[in-house]
Structures are given as C-alpha cells and as structure tokens.
Design a protein around this motif. Structure first.
Motif, PDB file in Angstrom:
ATOM      1  N   LYS A   1       0.700  -1.193   0.051  1.00 15.76           N
ATOM      2  CA  LYS A   1      -0.029   0.105  -0.058  1.00 15.76           C
ATOM      3  C   LYS A   1       0.999   1.064   0.077  1.00 15.76           C
ATOM      4  N   TRP A   2       0.204   2.453  -0.317  1.00 10.72           N
ATOM      5  CA  TRP A   2       1.047   3.681  -0.166  1.00 10.72           C
ATOM      6  C   TRP A   2       1.781   3.920   0.974  1.00 10.72           C
ATOM      7  N   GLN A   3       1.198   3.500   2.139  1.00 14.89           N
ATOM      8  CA  GLN A   3       1.852   3.630   3.560  1.00 14.89           C
ATOM      9  C   GLN A   3       3.080   2.927   3.487  1.00 14.89           C
ATOM     10  N   GLN A   4       3.067   1.756   3.090  1.00 11.49           N
ATOM     11  CA  GLN A   4       4.528   1.027   3.146  1.00 11.49           C
ATOM     12  C   GLN A   4       5.558   1.440   2.235  1.00 11.49           C
ATOM     13  N   GLU A   5       4.933   1.906   0.964  1.00 15.60           N
ATOM     14  CA  GLU A   5       5.984   2.567  -0.047  1.00 15.60           C
ATOM     15  C   GLU A   5       6.548   3.704   0.652  1.00 15.60           C
ATOM     16  N   ARG A   6       5.688   4.608   1.197  1.00 19.45           N
ATOM     17  CA  ARG A   6       6.237   5.671   1.975  1.00 19.45           C
ATOM     18  C   ARG A   6       7.064   5.403   3.009  1.00 19.45           C
ATOM     19  N   GLN A   7       6.935   4.557   3.856  1.00 21.06           N
ATOM     20  CA  GLN A   7       7.762   4.200   4.723  1.00 21.06           C
ATOM     21  C   GLN A   7       9.163   3.813   4.302  1.00 21.06           C
ATOM     22  N   ILE A   8       9.204   2.811   3.336  1.00 20.41           N
ATOM     23  CA  ILE A   8      10.603   2.573   2.764  1.00 20.41           C
ATOM     24  C   ILE A   8      11.620   4.170   2.311  1.00 20.41           C
ATOM     25  N   GLY A   9      10.689   4.866   1.792  1.00 12.69           N
ATOM     26  CA  GLY A   9      11.265   6.217   1.506  1.00 12.69           C
ATOM     27  C   GLY A   9      11.903   6.964   2.772  1.00 12.69           C
ATOM     28  N   GLN A  10      10.840   7.017   3.620  1.00 10.54           N
ATOM     29  CA  GLN A  10      11.217   7.508   5.004  1.00 10.54           C
ATOM     30  C   GLN A  10      12.490   6.942   5.791  1.00 10.54           C
ATOM     31  N   GLN A  11      12.256   5.610   5.791  1.00  6.90           N
ATOM     32  CA  GLN A  11      13.578   5.056   6.272  1.00  6.90           C
ATOM     33  C   GLN A  11      14.766   5.087   5.775  1.00  6.90           C
ATOM     34  N   MET A  12      14.833   5.189   4.305  1.00  4.82           N
ATOM     35  CA  MET A  12      15.977   5.499   3.518  1.00  4.82           C
ATOM     36  C   MET A  12      16.423   6.792   3.739  1.00  4.82           C
ATOM     37  N   GLU A  13      15.483   7.892   3.868  1.00  3.61           N
ATOM     38  CA  GLU A  13      15.992   9.137   4.057  1.00  3.61           C
ATOM     39  C   GLU A  13      16.689   9.097   5.380  1.00  3.61           C
ATOM     40  N   ALA A  14      16.238   8.622   6.410  1.00  4.00           N
ATOM     41  CA  ALA A  14      16.771   8.472   7.682  1.00  4.00           C
ATOM     42  C   ALA A  14      18.235   7.846   7.774  1.00  4.00           C
ATOM     43  N   TYR A  15      18.239   6.701   6.943  1.00  2.00           N
ATOM     44  CA  TYR A  15      19.653   6.142   6.715  1.00  2.00           C
ATOM     45  C   TYR A  15      20.619   6.947   5.964  1.00  2.00           C
ATOM     46  N   ASN A  16      20.158   7.665   5.063  1.00  5.59           N
ATOM     47  CA  ASN A  16      20.878   8.813   4.065  1.00  5.59           C
ATOM     48  C   ASN A  16      21.596   9.759   5.513  1.00  5.59           C
ATOM     49  N   ILE A  17      20.962  10.194   6.105  1.00  2.00           N
ATOM     50  CA  ILE A  17      21.373  11.292   6.995  1.00  2.00           C
ATOM     51  C   ILE A  17      21.901  10.616   8.282  1.00  2.00           C
ATOM     52  N   VAL A  18      21.639   9.585   8.520  1.00  2.00           N
ATOM     53  CA  VAL A  18      22.572   9.137   9.782  1.00  2.00           C
ATOM     54  C   VAL A  18      23.911   8.713   9.023  1.00  2.00           C
ATOM     55  N   THR A  19      24.057   7.996   7.973  1.00  2.00           N
ATOM     56  CA  THR A  19      25.258   7.555   7.239  1.00  2.00           C
ATOM     57  C   THR A  19      26.140   8.533   6.835  1.00  2.00           C
ATOM     58  N   LYS A  20      25.436   9.816   6.276  1.00  2.00           N
ATOM     59  CA  LYS A  20      26.375  10.711   5.919  1.00  2.00           C
ATOM     60  C   LYS A  20      26.937  11.593   7.262  1.00  2.00           C
ATOM     61  N   ASN A  21      26.095  11.479   8.353  1.00  2.00           N
ATOM     62  CA  ASN A  21      26.573  12.226   9.620  1.00  2.00           C
ATOM     63  C   ASN A  21      27.785  11.675  10.105  1.00  2.00           C
ATOM     64  N   HIS A  22      27.810  10.204   9.925  1.00  2.00           N
ATOM     65  CA  HIS A  22      28.909   9.411  10.529  1.00  2.00           C
ATOM     66  C   HIS A  22      30.186   9.474   9.532  1.00  2.00           C
ATOM     67  N   MET A  23      29.944   9.696   8.450  1.00  2.00           N
ATOM     68  CA  MET A  23      31.092   9.728   7.458  1.00  2.00           C
ATOM     69  C   MET A  23      31.930  11.209   7.693  1.00  2.00           C
ATOM     70  N   GLU A  24      31.006  12.311   7.775  1.00  2.00           N
ATOM     71  CA  GLU A  24      31.385  13.625   8.225  1.00  2.00           C
ATOM     72  C   GLU A  24      32.389  13.334   9.777  1.00  2.00           C
ATOM     73  N   ARG A  25      31.761  12.792  10.598  1.00  2.00           N
ATOM     74  CA  ARG A  25      32.582  12.685  11.899  1.00  2.00           C
ATOM     75  C   ARG A  25      33.833  11.963  11.801  1.00  2.00           C
ATOM     76  N   GLU A  26      33.885  10.863  10.908  1.00  2.00           N
ATOM     77  CA  GLU A  26      34.947  10.077  10.495  1.00  2.00           C
ATOM     78  C   GLU A  26      35.992  11.170  10.038  1.00  2.00           C
ATOM     79  N   GLU A  27      35.758  11.875   9.078  1.00  2.00           N
ATOM     80  CA  GLU A  27      36.503  12.686   8.358  1.00  2.00           C
ATOM     81  C   GLU A  27      37.042  13.974   9.223  1.00  2.00           C
ATOM     82  N   THR A  28      36.398  14.327   9.872  1.00  2.00           N
ATOM     83  CA  THR A  28      36.665  15.380  11.069  1.00  2.00           C
ATOM     84  C   THR A  28      37.828  14.736  11.927  1.00  2.00           C
ATOM     85  N   VAL A  29      37.557  13.584  12.552  1.00  2.00           N
ATOM     86  CA  VAL A  29      38.535  12.885  13.473  1.00  2.00           C
ATOM     87  C   VAL A  29      39.804  12.493  12.930  1.00  2.00           C
TER      88      VAL A  29
END
Length: 285
Positions: free
Chosen positions: A229-257
């Motif tokens: 259903k649309w709700q499940q499709e939207r959930q995939i997008g929301q979780q992928m967006e969250a994963y994108n943010i978390v992973t990019k933040n991690h890489m930026e911290r790695e680079e800073t350190v």
C-alpha cells in the motif's frame, strides 16, 4: 599548483589559509581556537621568537614557510588557529601537501554519498523529470510492483551496505587499530584519550546497524499480498532518508576526526601506519 593527480605539489600558502578564514565559514571556530592558542603561548617571547615559533607550528600543519614579511604575526596566529582545526582540514583536505594519503578514502566516501542520494530518490519514486511521478506501487500490477522494489531499489541498497561493511572492516581492523595501538606514543595524554573516545564513537556507529530499519520497511512492503500500500511505500522512503542522514553524519564525523591526523603523521609515523595495512589496502590507502 597541483599535479595531474590533484595532489598539491607543496605546502599550502598562508595567504590561501587566511582567505578561507575571512569568508565566514570558520570565523567563530577560528576565534575560539585563537584564544586557546594564545592562552598556551609562552609570555616572554620577542616578536622574532613569536613569529619563528608560529611558523614552526604552521609547518607541522602543512603551511608554507617562511611566510611573507608583510603578513603580520596576528594574521599568522589566525592562520595557525584555522589549520589547527579538524573541521578546516575535513573541508579543505585537497590543499594539504599530504592529501594523497586520504584522497582515495575520501573519494570512497563521496561515492557512498552519491549512492545514498540516489537510493533516497529511488525509494521515494522520484523520476528524472520533475513533471513526472513514478510510484513504486502500481495498482494495476501489484506483484510486478513488489518485484520491482525488491530487485531495483532493494538490490542497490544491499549492494551499498555490503560495500560499506567491507569499508568499515578496513577502518576497524587497520586504520582505527593503528591509532589505538600507536596513538599513546604520538599524542599528549589528553589528546590521546580524546581521540580514543572519538574512535569509540565511530566504532559504535558501525555497530548500530541502522540498515536494519530499511530492511524492516522492505519486509513490511513485501508482506502485503496485494503488492503493498502507499503507506508501506512511503515508509521505505522515510527509512531510506533517515539512513542517508545517519550515514552521511557518520562519514563527516570520521573525516573530522581522522583527516587532519592522517595527513599530519610524520614520515616515520606514516611508514608505521602502512605496516598495519593488508596487501589489498596497501595499494589503496
């Protein structure tokens, strides 16, 4: 002036550092770091001694010396404050004469960022054309829609996770291992403990396994016999967006350190670091 590999052919001119300091990006951090540096500076020094000491520190950070005579000691202290910042080199690694040490590692991070952005767009069903909406869920072909999600977006996601897992293994078993074992001999006690705390935080990020939330969204979508259903499709997008943010933040911290410390290893320290690398990674990092 750099060579054909994009690696600087020598130390960065102090004028370049100062130009980056005044554009506002690092203004607050430079001001704070300047106060810290000035507080730790010996009080009884002549103007000539102070300039010589400042230039000696600038050299350690990859800055060209002797500096032009028309650049004041106050400006040199500002430049020193800037190049002492981890964030300065995280954003300006290409200027450093030892950029070649981190170039491939940073390139891998940039490719991961591109994949993350592509995955977020794919998972939200965004087409290249802004006038067109491509839904992952197709009511006229629910089974086909489910297969498309799994085969296209799901495969892209799992391929990236596998690549990043291998990348994390290099960092943990070789890069982090070097700093854990050798850092106490290279840094002051407080600096070493601060570095170890930062590396532990990066290791904890690796252990967090944030990809499981995206997988759960895919599993929920597949579980619908109608194709989702649309709700499940939207959930995939929301979780992928969250994963994108978390992973990019991690890489930026790695680079800073790590970027500044990696580039500022002495020649002997860098040779020692290389002994921690497997044959595979010795050709890359």
């Amino acid at each position: 002036m750099g060579n054909t590999l994009g690696i600087p052919s020598g130390p960065v001119p102090v004028e370049k550092v100062l130009a980056l300091c005044v554009d506002g990006t690092f203004a607050d951090e430079v001001a704070t770091q300047r106060r810290i540096l000035d507080a730790s500076e010996p009080k009884k020094m002549s103007r000539e001694e102070r300039r010589a000491a400042t230039e000696a520190e600038l050299r350690k950070h990859g800055v060209a010396t002797p500096t032009p005579a028309d650049i004041s000691i106050d400006e040199l202290r500002n430049a020193l404050a800037a190049v002492s910042l981890d964030t300065f080199w995280q954003q300006n690694a290409r200027l450093h004469p030892n950029y070649g040490r981190v170039k491939n590692w940073l390139y891998v991070h940039e490719k991961y960022r591109e994949h993350l952005d592509d995955l977020e767009k794919e998972s939200k069903g965004v087409c290249a054309s802004p006038d067109e909406r491509c839904c992952l869920y197709n009511p006229s072909d629910p089974v086909g829609a489910r297969v498309k999600v799994r085969q296209d977006v799901g495969k892209h996601f799992e391929d990236l996770v596998a690549k990043m897992k291998e990348h994390h293994e290099f960092e943990e078993k070789q890069l982090f291992a070097f700093y854990k074992k050798e850092g106490a001999k290279m840094y002051a006690k407080d600096d070493y403990h601060q570095l170890m705390a930062a590396i532990k935080g990066l290791q904890d990020d690796h252990d967090m396994r944030s990809e499981i939330f995206v997988r759960k969204a895919f599993d929920d979508y597949d579980a619908k016999k109608t194709g989702g259903k649309w709700q499940q499709e939207r959930q995939i997008g929301q979780q992928m967006e969250a994963y994108n943010i978390v992973t990019k933040n991690h890489m930026e911290r790695e680079e800073t350190v790590l970027v500044r410390r990696w580039m500022e290893l002495t020649d002997d320290q860098y040779k020692l670091y290389r002994t921690y690398l497997s044959t595979k990674y010795a050709m890359v990092y």
